[in-house]
Design a protein around this motif. Structure first.
Motif, short mmCIF file in Angstrom:
data_model
loop_
_atom_site.label_atom_id
_atom_site.label_comp_id
_atom_site.label_asym_id
_atom_site.label_seq_id
_atom_site.Cartn_x
_atom_site.Cartn_y
_atom_site.Cartn_z
N GLU A 41 0.82 -1.21 0.00
CA GLU A 41 0.00 0.00 0.00
C GLU A 41 0.86 1.26 0.00
O GLU A 41 0.50 2.26 -0.62
N ASP A 42 1.99 1.19 0.68
CA ASP A 42 2.89 2.34 0.69
C ASP A 42 3.41 2.66 -0.70
O ASP A 42 3.49 3.83 -1.11
N SER A 43 3.78 1.62 -1.44
CA SER A 43 4.29 1.85 -2.80
C SER A 43 3.20 2.45 -3.69
O SER A 43 3.46 3.36 -4.48
N LYS A 44 1.95 1.90 -3.54
CA LYS A 44 0.85 2.47 -4.32
C LYS A 44 0.63 3.94 -3.96
O LYS A 44 0.41 4.79 -4.83
N LEU A 45 0.66 4.22 -2.66
CA LEU A 45 0.42 5.60 -2.22
C LEU A 45 1.50 6.55 -2.72
O LEU A 45 1.20 7.66 -3.17
N GLU A 46 2.74 6.09 -2.71
CA GLU A 46 3.82 6.93 -3.22
C GLU A 46 3.64 7.22 -4.70
O GLU A 46 3.88 8.33 -5.17
N ARG A 47 3.20 6.17 -5.46
CA ARG A 47 3.00 6.37 -6.90
C ARG A 47 1.87 7.37 -7.15
O ARG A 47 1.98 8.28 -7.99
N VAL A 48 0.77 7.21 -6.39
CA VAL A 48 -0.36 8.14 -6.57
C VAL A 48 0.04 9.56 -6.19
O VAL A 48 -0.30 10.53 -6.87
N LEU A 49 0.77 9.68 -5.08
CA LEU A 49 1.20 10.99 -4.64
C LEU A 49 2.13 11.64 -5.66
O LEU A 49 2.07 12.86 -5.89
N ALA B 132 2.76 15.88 -9.62
CA ALA B 132 3.07 16.42 -10.95
C ALA B 132 1.91 17.23 -11.50
O ALA B 132 2.09 18.32 -12.07
N ASP B 133 0.68 16.69 -11.29
CA ASP B 133 -0.50 17.43 -11.77
C ASP B 133 -0.63 18.77 -11.04
O ASP B 133 -0.90 19.81 -11.67
N PHE B 134 -0.43 18.73 -9.72
CA PHE B 134 -0.54 19.97 -8.94
C PHE B 134 0.53 20.98 -9.34
O PHE B 134 0.28 22.19 -9.40
N ARG B 135 1.71 20.46 -9.65
CA ARG B 135 2.79 21.36 -10.04
C ARG B 135 2.46 22.06 -11.36
O ARG B 135 2.70 23.26 -11.53
#
Length: 679
Positions: free
Chosen positions: A385-393, A398-401
């Motif tokens: 779940e941590d890896s998934k969360l890091e990928r989503v974040l 990038a979108d927010f930037r």
């Protein structure tokens, strides 16, 4: 007095105001006490004293005056509204002190509440039951209880306050109070008002308030007693009335209670050793006429039997204590033996408990292993779940930037647009200001002709146009510069100079000789020298020559003028000249020339034309005849007309300065000039 010396040696803190504390202090001293003067409040005129005095002056408007305290009476006397020689409504006084103050002022008191000298006692009296429609004035200080007014209003009375004084806390030296509490220098306290009680409590530091609250307190009402109880005072006594004798009686009662509560002689409760000590320390006094040595022998005789009795009692007590300890030791030994016998059975039961605990430990170890495996599984899932969360974040970051960058770009563009709009708005404000100044200049030129003020307004308008930085105002500034040059070259008539010249002509008229003959009263007859005996006939002829002036004229003479007529002719000329100067100052060209011609005609008709003064004045008047007061001012409306059509000028400027279709429009920064334009 029954209270004589009843306060012997007791120190009483008297907190009444300074000018009211002496009667109570004298009573305390007469009773043997020691008063400590410590005023907490001072009585001063109220801010509404003038309003209250006005109410007291309307004597016929009231049915009752109710005086709450002696302070109210004293303040009314100080204001001069309480006189014994005038009619007053019915008077009620709360308390004997108030009634005495009224009697001292020569006022007859109709109602005194007894035996309860307070508002409740007054309300209970028959005269205050049927007061419907009665007009009642309560004379008191600022603040205080509202019960009297509320109850009277409930009974139908019309009630108002005349607040003549106020109680102000006194900035006293608190060290005296605190040191007295710490050294127990006060046996009793007296307080006669709620404000004084609150001030006393506030003066004492928190660490010393326990001593204050433990000191007996005497107050003058149940209300004050309840207030003191809420503050924590433990010993509060209430005087029957607010009078000084009643307060003294309450202090006497407290002193008697303090005396009765002191430790009494031993009545059997003290230890025998202390009693024996007191008895031996205080030998019996010999009777009158008895030998002291004989009495001493008699007193020492019973001392030996008493000492032996005490020793016997102490021995019996020690023996009883030894027997008690032996009995307790025996019972303790029997208890230990019984516990030792049951210890073997308890050990067998303990083995069974150990086996049961071993089985429970094994079961718990199995459960712990299971939990370990479940924990490992959960840890693996958590890593996924941590890896998934890091990928989503990462993706969202990038979108927010990108969105942030786009927002920054949009904000920069919006800020530039706002800045351009603000710059244009500032230019429009300056152009509007210039238009206003030019309008004022045109109106002022035609109404008052003040060329100097008009020039200043036009130059200020030109500066506004320069600061606007708008290239479309260049034509306006060219027209404005031309108008300023024309107005600077224009020479208006010198009104001030002409007025000064007319004043100079008026001064010269005193020297003008008149045409018609007249006696000159300004000339004093000269004293003729005393004639000789031989010249007696020639002397009158010489005097006659002095009185006659010979003049030749080609104009016919009709009469000889009297001195008054001669002076009138001069005054008429002065009046015509003054009317000419008035028309000059008003700027009335027609009236100026008309009066000037009239003055010139009067001058030619009545004064000597051959005299130098006449020729001088006539020349000045002739020079003034060519002056025109209504000069034609230059036209300065062209720049204003151009400025009012600024939008048309902007379109023409844009058509000239805009490059071919795809080129971006150019703007001229504020403060710069276009090529070929005049500053």
């Amino acid at each position: 007095m029954s209270t004589a010396r009843s306060l012997s040696g007791l120190r009483v803190l008297v907190t009444r105001p300074k000018d009211q504390a002496e009667p109570l202090c004298e009573l305390v001293e007469a009773a043997g006490g020691r008063p400590v003067r410590f005023p907490l409040l001072d009585v001063r005129p109220s801010a509404r004293a003038a309003e209250g005095a006005a109410l007291l002056q309307g004597v016929s408007e009231w049915d009752w005056w109710i005086f709450i305290s002696a302070n109210a009476v004293n303040q009314a006397r100080a204001l001069g509204v309480l006189r014994s020689d005038g009619d007053t409504p019915r008077i009620a006084a709360i308390g004997k002190a108030t009634a005495d103050a009224l009697a001292e002022a020569g006022i007859t008191v109709d109602l005194i509440p007894e035996p309860q000298s307070n508002s409740e006692g007054l309300l209970a009296m028959p005269a205050m039951q049927d007061v419907a429609g009665r007009r009642i004035l309560i004379v008191r200080g600022e603040g205080g209880r509202e019960e009297l007014k509320e109850r009277l209003v409930e009974r139908g009375a019309l009630v108002q306050y005349a607040e003549l004084y106020r109680r102000v806390p006194v900035s006293t030296d608190t060290e005296t109070l605190v040191d007295g509490l710490r050294t127990s220098a006060f046996d009793m306290l007296t307080v006669t008002s709620g404000e004084a009680l609150e001030h006393l409590y506030a003066l004492v530091p928190p660490e010393d308030r326990e001593r204050l609250l433990g000191t007996p307190l005497v107050v003058i009402s149940e209300r004050l007693k309840n207030q003191a109880g809420s503050l924590g005072f433990r010993y509060v006594s209430v005087a029957d009335t607010a009078s000084d004798p009643a307060v003294l009686q309450a202090l006497t009662d407290v002193a008697a209670h303090l005396t009765s509560s002191r430790p009494a002689p031993n009545d059997g409760d003290k230890p025998l050793a202390e009693e024996e000590k007191e008895m031996t320390a205080l030998p019996e006094q010999p009777a009158a006429g008895e030998d002291p040595q004989h009495h001493k022998g008699k007193a020492a005789a019973p001392a030996a039997p008493r000492k032996s009795r005490v020793a016997a009692l102490l021995g019996y007590s020690m023996l009883a204590a030894v027997l008690l300890l032996a009995t307790a030791g025996y019972f303790l030994l029997q208890e230990l033996r019984s516990k030792q016998e049951g210890l073997g059975g308890e050990l067998n039961k303990g083995d069974l408990h150990v086996l049961e605990l071993s089985r429970q430990v094994s079961s718990l170890q199995t459960q712990l292993a299971t939990l370990h495996s479940q924990f490992a599984t959960l840890q693996a899932q958590l890593g996924t779940e941590d890896s998934k969360l890091e990928r989503v974040l990462g993706e969202q970051s990038a979108d927010f930037r990108q969105k942030l960058q786009d927002t920054r770009t949009e904000l920069a563009q919006a800020i530039q647009a706002i800045q351009r709009q603000l710059s244009r708005t500032h230019s429009d404000v300056l152009i509007a200001d210039a238009e206003y100044l030019l309008g004022i200049a045109n109106q002022k030129l035609h109404l008052s002709g003040d060329v100097k003020s008009v020039l200043e307004a036009m130059q200020a308008a030109d500066q506004r146009l320069h600061d606007s930085g708008d290239p479309s105002v260049f034509k306006v500034r060219e027209a404005l510069a031309e108008e300023i040059n024309q107005l600077e070259a224009f020479q208006p008539p010198d009104i001030v100079g002409l007025s000064a010249k007319l004043l100079a002509i008026e001064a010269k008229t005193r020297e003008l000789p008149l045409f018609l003959p007249h006696p000159d009263m300004s000339k004093e007859p000269r004293e003729s020298p005393k004639a000789e005996t031989g010249d007696a006939v020639d002397s009158p002829l010489e005097q006659l020559k002095e009185l006659v002036t010979v003049r030749r004229s080609d104009r016919p003479l009709h009469a000889v003028l009297t001195p008054q007529e001669a002076a009138g002719l001069r005054e008429i000329l002065l009046l015509k000249l003054e009317m000419t100067r008035t028309a000059l100052l008003r700027g009335d060209d027609a009236l100026f020339h008309s009066n000037l011609e009239s003055a010139n005609a009067w001058l030619n008709e009545n004064f000597d034309r051959d005299s130098p003064a006449f020729k001088d004045i006539a020349g000045d008047l002739k020079a003034m005849a060519g002056v025109k007061l209504k000069a034609s001012f230059p036209d300065i409306s062209k720049s204003l007309a151009l400025l009012r059509n600024i939008e048309k000028l902007r379109l023409e400027t844009d058509a000239v300065t805009t490059p071919p279709a795809t080129a971006a429009p150019t703007t001229v920064p504020p403060g710069t000039e276009a090529p070929g334009s005049k500053p």
